[in-house]
Design an enzyme around this catalytic site. Sequence first.
Site, PDB file in Angstrom:
ATOM      1  N   LYS A  89       0.817  -1.206   0.000  1.00 17.23           N
ATOM      2  CA  LYS A  89       0.000   0.000   0.000  1.00 17.23           C
ATOM      3  C   LYS A  89       0.850   1.256   0.000  1.00 17.23           C
ATOM      4  O   LYS A  89       0.479   2.272  -0.545  1.00 17.23           O
ATOM      5  CB  LYS A  89      -0.876   0.012   1.259  1.00 17.23           C
ATOM      6  N   ARG A  90       1.975   1.164   0.637  1.00  7.31           N
ATOM      7  CA  ARG A  90       2.835   2.334   0.767  1.00  7.31           C
ATOM      8  C   ARG A  90       3.616   2.649  -0.499  1.00  7.31           C
ATOM      9  O   ARG A  90       3.714   3.789  -0.906  1.00  7.31           O
ATOM     10  CB  ARG A  90       3.835   2.129   1.912  1.00  7.31           C
TER      11      ARG A  90
END
Length: 483
Positions: free
Chosen positions: A242-243
């Site tokens: 996600k990052r």
Amino acid sequence: MAGPRVRFAPSPTGYFHVGSARSALFNWLVARRDPDGVFILRIEDTDTERNREEWVDGIISAMNWLGLDLDEGPFRQSDNYAQYAESIARLIGGGHLYYCDCTGDDLAARKGDNKTPGYDGHCRDRDLGHGPATALRFKTPREGVTTVHDVIRGDVEFANATIDDFVVAKSSGAVLYALANVTDDRNDRITHVIRGEEHLSNAPKQMMLWEALNHVSGGAVALPVYAHLPLLVNEQRKKLSKRKDPVATESYRDQGYLPEAFVNYLALLGWSPRGDQEIVARSTLIEQFRLEDVSHSPAFFDVKKLTHLNGEYIRMLTPDEFVERSAPWVRPWSCEWRPTDREPGWSESQFDGELFSKVAPLVQERVATFGEIAPMIGFFFVDPVAFDEPAFAKSIGNDPLGQTLLAVAVERFEEAEWSAAALHEATIEIGEALGLVLRKAQAPIRCAVTGALVGPPLFESLELLGRDRTLQRLREALARSSK
RNA sequence: GGUCCCAUCGUCUAGUGGCCUAGGACAUCACCCUCUCAAGGUGGAGGCACGGGUUCGAAUCCCGUUGGGACUGCCA
């Protein structure tokens, strides 16, 4: 014969991950393939620390966008606390659970150099009662083997001794994923648990819980069949993060990917249709999809291929559809939904819908996403034209030849018949007079009128722009050049 | 470290013991088309991780090695 009952069970802790989108799609496909199949959405929001309501909306709108319609739900685990409490009460009654007051520090201290992972079972036989800081753990069998029947991978065996006594409810009383998930799957009579491979190691625990629940509930509910989908990975072959990775489904929608193209691409990740044709209609997906055919190995989410596919889908649109569907990126003010952080670069008063309809076919075959349209055709709507400086310097600059060419063009275009064909001819002649091939002769004109060296076909563009605006821009460029 | 999963062109995949001289798609390269950029067309390069078996025959089955990954939370 009842059809499959499948569920997609995301947790609302962030943007809608493309991996989640694929899981949702595969679940949906299994349900739709059977006339009696049932597709359920269950929001797993037991982690009150991390959930946010906007993410729930995000999940629902993204699924809506993808066209993954529900038969039941959306359900929310936060509405089911009574059921979880009941599960816990019964499991305690059946001797499957025990209280544990070990803290993280206790565990670490005891573990020391011991490499054995997981909980050591310290409180398993201490017969603790409920207290202010007691979590509830599940008493896993110490012997035997739990076999996960996985449609994709076959039977996967786990020695029970390697599975530790996991926590089922926090000391705060909050129930955890494992218990909530199994309670709901069992209550909902889920037949196929289809999810990412990262859950494979959870499966034996969940089977144990399911069986324990059967044991204490009177009626036995058949265990589900599992299907663990290969992970979606990045270029480094790591699980999509996600990052670091562009995983937000919403952002693809905002960039102007078509949902049908996105679905098609998602389906190609870990699965493939029969034959050599990769562009397949949703109906074909439904017809051909089989969990058994899903591949075993991780798949790289290749934006380039997605983009190519999207371009194919855009080109398959009729001109009218193209105009209609590109509206949020072209005239967002008239649309109910519009992409975030994306402005076309012109205002409602500058925009000309009729002109756009004529321009649209020129760009339809040149863009791969709707987001690419506006930068390509801004010159039709915005005066004065915004110059790409390097392009201007390269094609016109202070070059006497460029200036002469523009000056001649002004003269010729004042007289010329205003059609693409005639302008084409005129430009060829202008070039010839100056010893330039068309390729060279069109560049300064293109730059003067559109502000750039690349763009839609020039002469069609001039025709649509009109004589007055074209001449004006040629003169402006001339003035700019001689400064 | 432990448990588990995985292994065909750079990428996504087809392939389920002979149809494989390993097929398609993206990307890439060349050429054609061409007013730019695309699109389109044609062609090229590029792969069964390695080692042992089994078999008349293996990308396909078995074992091992190596490599990659997931999980290992009082997250989901």
